[in-house]
Write a protein that holds these residues in place. Structure first.
Motif, PDB file in Angstrom:
ATOM      1  N   TRP A 350       0.835  -1.203   0.000  1.00 17.95           N
ATOM      2  CA  TRP A 350       0.000   0.000   0.000  1.00 17.95           C
ATOM      3  C   TRP A 350       0.876   1.263   0.000  1.00 17.95           C
ATOM      4  CZ3 TRP A 350       0.155   3.897   3.512  1.00 17.95           C
ATOM      5  CH2 TRP A 350      -0.804   4.915   3.334  1.00 17.95           C
ATOM      6  N   ALA A 351       1.922   1.272   0.836  1.00 20.38           N
ATOM      7  CA  ALA A 351       2.794   2.445   0.910  1.00 20.38           C
ATOM      8  C   ALA A 351       3.484   2.711  -0.426  1.00 20.38           C
ATOM      9  CB  ALA A 351       3.836   2.249   2.013  1.00 20.38           C
ATOM     10  N   ARG A 352       3.933   1.647  -1.079  1.00 21.59           N
ATOM     11  CA  ARG A 352       4.593   1.823  -2.378  1.00 21.59           C
ATOM     12  C   ARG A 352       3.610   2.324  -3.442  1.00 21.59           C
ATOM     13  NH1 ARG A 352       9.622   1.058  -2.638  1.00 21.59           N
ATOM     14  NH2 ARG A 352      10.796  -0.429  -1.364  1.00 21.59           N
ATOM     15  N   ARG A 353       2.397   1.780  -3.453  1.00 19.89           N
ATOM     16  CA  ARG A 353       1.396   2.235  -4.411  1.00 19.89           C
ATOM     17  C   ARG A 353       1.050   3.706  -4.178  1.00 19.89           C
ATOM     18  NH1 ARG A 353      -1.278  -2.476  -2.957  1.00 19.89           N
ATOM     19  NH2 ARG A 353      -2.928  -1.227  -1.974  1.00 19.89           N
ATOM     20  N   THR A 354       0.940   4.078  -2.929  1.00 19.98           N
ATOM     21  CA  THR A 354       0.614   5.457  -2.599  1.00 19.98           C
ATOM     22  C   THR A 354       1.726   6.402  -3.041  1.00 19.98           C
ATOM     23  OG1 THR A 354      -0.667   4.683  -0.690  1.00 19.98           O
ATOM     24  CG2 THR A 354      -0.061   7.014  -0.730  1.00 19.98           C
ATOM     25  N   ALA A 355       2.970   5.987  -2.854  1.00 20.43           N
ATOM     26  CA  ALA A 355       4.098   6.799  -3.309  1.00 20.43           C
ATOM     27  C   ALA A 355       4.078   6.967  -4.824  1.00 20.43           C
ATOM     28  CB  ALA A 355       5.416   6.167  -2.856  1.00 20.43           C
ATOM     29  N   VAL A 356       3.714   5.905  -5.540  1.00 25.23           N
ATOM     30  CA  VAL A 356       3.615   6.000  -7.002  1.00 25.23           C
ATOM     31  C   VAL A 356       2.527   7.000  -7.397  1.00 25.23           C
ATOM     32  CG1 VAL A 356       2.927   4.735  -9.079  1.00 25.23           C
ATOM     33  CG2 VAL A 356       4.542   3.707  -7.462  1.00 25.23           C
ATOM     34  N   LEU A 357       1.397   6.960  -6.697  1.00 27.63           N
ATOM     35  CA  LEU A 357       0.320   7.914  -6.981  1.00 27.63           C
ATOM     36  C   LEU A 357       0.784   9.355  -6.770  1.00 27.63           C
ATOM     37  CD1 LEU A 357      -2.787   6.145  -5.364  1.00 27.63           C
ATOM     38  CD2 LEU A 357      -2.395   6.562  -7.797  1.00 27.63           C
ATOM     39  N   LEU A 358       1.553   9.579  -5.722  1.00 28.31           N
ATOM     40  CA  LEU A 358       2.052  10.929  -5.451  1.00 28.31           C
ATOM     41  C   LEU A 358       3.070  11.368  -6.495  1.00 28.31           C
ATOM     42  CD1 LEU A 358       2.452  10.851  -1.555  1.00 28.31           C
ATOM     43  CD2 LEU A 358       0.677  12.008  -2.891  1.00 28.31           C
ATOM     44  N   ARG A 359       3.912  10.446  -6.927  1.00 24.14           N
ATOM     45  CA  ARG A 359       4.882  10.785  -7.976  1.00 24.14           C
ATOM     46  C   ARG A 359       4.159  11.186  -9.268  1.00 24.14           C
ATOM     47  NH1 ARG A 359      10.297   9.219  -7.500  1.00 24.14           N
ATOM     48  NH2 ARG A 359      10.848   8.122  -5.563  1.00 24.14           N
ATOM     49  N   ARG A 360       3.077  10.511  -9.582  1.00 17.37           N
ATOM     50  CA  ARG A 360       2.324  10.846 -10.789  1.00 17.37           C
ATOM     51  C   ARG A 360       1.582  12.166 -10.631  1.00 17.37           C
ATOM     52  NH1 ARG A 360      -0.330   4.826 -11.711  1.00 17.37           N
ATOM     53  NH2 ARG A 360       1.547   3.807 -12.551  1.00 17.37           N
ATOM     54  N   ARG A 361       1.034  12.387  -9.443  1.00 13.72           N
ATOM     55  CA  ARG A 361       0.265  13.611  -9.200  1.00 13.72           C
ATOM     56  C   ARG A 361       1.181  14.839  -9.163  1.00 13.72           C
ATOM     57  NH1 ARG A 361      -4.894  13.939  -6.761  1.00 13.72           N
ATOM     58  NH2 ARG A 361      -5.432  16.036  -6.039  1.00 13.72           N
ATOM     59  N   TRP A 362       2.380  14.647  -8.586  1.00 16.15           N
ATOM     60  CA  TRP A 362       3.341  15.740  -8.452  1.00 16.15           C
ATOM     61  C   TRP A 362       4.611  15.379  -9.240  1.00 16.15           C
ATOM     62  CZ3 TRP A 362       3.001  15.060  -2.468  1.00 16.15           C
ATOM     63  CH2 TRP A 362       1.772  15.576  -1.999  1.00 16.15           C
ATOM     64  N   PRO A 363       4.696  15.677 -10.503  1.00 11.77           N
ATOM     65  CA  PRO A 363       5.911  15.333 -11.268  1.00 11.77           C
ATOM     66  C   PRO A 363       7.185  15.900 -10.656  1.00 11.77           C
ATOM     67  CG  PRO A 363       4.131  15.973 -12.750  1.00 11.77           C
ATOM     68  CD  PRO A 363       3.653  16.272 -11.364  1.00 11.77           C
ATOM     69  N   ASP A 364       7.079  17.028  -9.956  1.00 11.77           N
ATOM     70  CA  ASP A 364       8.253  17.615  -9.310  1.00 11.77           C
ATOM     71  C   ASP A 364       8.752  16.763  -8.146  1.00 11.77           C
ATOM     72  OD1 ASP A 364       5.634  18.618  -8.328  1.00 11.77           O
ATOM     73  OD2 ASP A 364       6.850  19.484  -6.724  1.00 11.77           O
ATOM     74  N   ALA A 365       7.917  15.841  -7.663  1.00 14.61           N
ATOM     75  CA  ALA A 365       8.304  14.965  -6.557  1.00 14.61           C
ATOM     76  C   ALA A 365       8.836  13.620  -7.038  1.00 14.61           C
ATOM     77  CB  ALA A 365       7.111  14.736  -5.632  1.00 14.61           C
ATOM     78  N   ASP A 366       8.919  13.448  -8.357  1.00 13.50           N
ATOM     79  CA  ASP A 366       9.374  12.173  -8.924  1.00 13.50           C
ATOM     80  C   ASP A 366      10.902  12.167  -8.972  1.00 13.50           C
ATOM     81  OD1 ASP A 366       9.335   9.687 -10.056  1.00 13.50           O
ATOM     82  OD2 ASP A 366       8.834  10.396 -12.077  1.00 13.50           O
ATOM     83  N   LEU A 367      11.524  12.068  -7.787  1.00 14.26           N
ATOM     84  CA  LEU A 367      12.971  12.166  -7.649  1.00 14.26           C
ATOM     85  C   LEU A 367      13.575  10.832  -7.247  1.00 14.26           C
ATOM     86  CD1 LEU A 367      13.245  15.558  -5.693  1.00 14.26           C
ATOM     87  CD2 LEU A 367      13.214  15.182  -8.169  1.00 14.26           C
ATOM     88  N   ASP A 368      14.892  10.730  -7.450  1.00  9.38           N
ATOM     89  CA  ASP A 368      15.647   9.529  -7.086  1.00  9.38           C
ATOM     90  C   ASP A 368      16.181   9.708  -5.670  1.00  9.38           C
ATOM     91  OD1 ASP A 368      17.274   7.342  -6.861  1.00  9.38           O
ATOM     92  OD2 ASP A 368      18.715   7.964  -8.384  1.00  9.38           O
ATOM     93  N   PHE A 369      15.808   8.799  -4.757  1.00  9.16           N
ATOM     94  CA  PHE A 369      16.270   8.899  -3.381  1.00  9.16           C
ATOM     95  C   PHE A 369      17.300   7.844  -3.017  1.00  9.16           C
ATOM     96  CE2 PHE A 369      12.143  11.024  -3.200  1.00  9.16           C
ATOM     97  CZ  PHE A 369      12.490  12.196  -2.549  1.00  9.16           C
ATOM     98  N   THR A 370      17.478   6.844  -3.856  1.00 13.54           N
ATOM     99  CA  THR A 370      18.375   5.742  -3.490  1.00 13.54           C
ATOM    100  C   THR A 370      19.472   5.483  -4.515  1.00 13.54           C
ATOM    101  OG1 THR A 370      16.866   4.131  -4.508  1.00 13.54           O
ATOM    102  CG2 THR A 370      16.572   4.597  -2.157  1.00 13.54           C
ATOM    103  N   GLY A 371      19.370   6.035  -5.704  1.00 11.80           N
ATOM    104  CA  GLY A 371      20.358   5.779  -6.741  1.00 11.80           C
ATOM    105  C   GLY A 371      21.517   6.752  -6.713  1.00 11.80           C
TER     106      GLY A 371
END
Length: 382
Positions: A350-371
């Motif tokens: 659920w947490a991962r799906r929710t994060a994906v929804l937020l990344r799609r809703r906010w393109p500016d939040a679609d950042l790399d945190f682990t790479g």
């Protein structure tokens, strides 16, 4: 010029210290430590130390944090830790007058808040001090586990308190509120995810051997230590102290708090192990991988859900606001922690799906945190 304390406050502090030392003590200088209701007082008279810290209850009607219970809780916690448990992890209380709404404590001068060092120099420069931070919270829980009655005896002697409120704390209304926020985002809790949410909240509400004292805000701004030499760390700010699940104090090592964009991988840096070993000295159950992992996953995912309550506010902010990607990383870091410990798989999804929804809703939040393109751990939120 140094700030001048109000006449009643100055008179009260001087009278307290004069009575304590059986000789006249006067305040020479008064340095207000903004923005807190705290000051450093330089003293004149036959006394050691020459400076003390004075903390008081705010009284101005437009100020926040004016509730008298805050100071009572801090006083009870600090005296419990130093006098009852002989634990040198916090400032020592020198004197107090609750009717006047103030406490006099030892001055921790020359020590600096860890978050200041991290902001200034980055986490890599202070790996040893982050390890001290992790151990300090583990040691606090280890030392206080099993002493809940002694603490609340001290606390209730200073005024009424609801131990259950301290135990559940910020998770008290989580289930109902979380369901509403998640549904509004398009990620409702259903089926096994909802069942696991109930199990996570049950774990936090009934910690068993993991019941321990927390200052209520286990973040790097509340650890003071030396910049050079031995860290000699002290935990501060116990206004929200209370007994709760010990692993809620470990969340800050795995999931970013309000100040940071991310906290990196505490397993590879060793921070997770520093905390766990210190905790196991007083809570042997921390050595049980299944029990420890479930409790940690419950605490981390629940914190992420608490932070999700900010969704409606963040949705109104302009693109590029750091709070948006921070919320994404909060959900994903909680999911990574649960996956590492093989706990709460449906809540993790659920947490991962929710994060994906937020990344799609906010393109500016679609950042790399682990790479490789990720910002360093403990990069401050703008």
């Amino acid at each position: 010029m140094p700030a001048v304390p109000s006449a009643p406050r100055r008179t009260t502090v001087e009278a307290l210290l004069t009575d304590l030392n059986s000789s006249p003590i006067e305040i020479d200088t008064w340095e207000r430590l903004e923005p807190w209701a705290v000051a450093r007082a330089t003293l004149r008279g036959a006394i050691a130390p020459r400076t003390v810290i004075v903390k008081w209850v705010r009284t101005h009607p437009v100020e926040t944090r004016t509730e008298p219970w805050r100071l009572r809780t801090e006083l009870a916690a600090l005296r419990f830790l130093s006098d009852d448990l002989n634990l040198a992890l916090t400032p020592r209380v020198i004197a107090a007058d609750l009717s006047a709404g103030l406490v006099v404590m030892e001055d921790l001068a020359l020590r600096t808040a860890l978050d200041h060092l991290l902001r200034r120099d980055g986490a890599a420069a202070h790996a040893d001090r982050l390890a001290v931070f992790a151990r300090a919270h583990g040691e606090l829980s280890a030392a206080t586990a099993g002493h809940v009655d002694a603490y609340y005896a001290r606390r209730t002697a200073l005024g009424p308190i609801d131990p259950a409120a301290g135990l559940v704390g910020r998770f008290a209304r989580l289930r109902d509120e979380a369901c509403g926020h998640a549904a509004a985002l398009g990620a409702p809790f259903t089926g096994q995810a909802e069942t696991e949410l109930g199990a996570a909240l049950a774990e936090l509400s009934d910690p068993g051997p993991f019941l321990a004292l927390s200052n209520g805000d286990a973040e790097t701004n509340n650890l003071l230590l030396n910049e050079s030499g031995l860290p000699d760390a002290r935990l501060i700010d116990f206004e929200f102290a209370g007994y709760t699940h010990a692993l809620t104090d470990a969340v800050c090592l795995h999931v970013p708090g309000p100040a940071w964009m991310s906290v990196g991988d505490p397993i590879s840096t060793g921070l997770a192990d520093h905390y766990r070993r210190a905790l196991a000295c007083g809570v042997p159950e921390a050595e049980d991988d299944r029990r420890y992992g479930f409790g940690l996953a419950a605490a981390c995912v629940s914190w992420a859900i608490v932070r999700l309550q900010r969704f409606a506010l963040l949705d109104t902010r302009s693109p590029g606001d750091d709070s948006r990607p921070q919320l994404v990383e909060t959900l994903e870091a909680a999911a990574r922690t649960a996956e590492t410990h093989r706990a709460l798989p449906h809540l993790t999804n659920w947490a991962r799906r929710t994060a994906v929804l937020l990344r799609r809703r906010w393109p500016d939040a679609d950042l790399d945190f682990t790479g490789q393109a990720a910002s360093p751990p403990y990069t401050a939120r703008g």
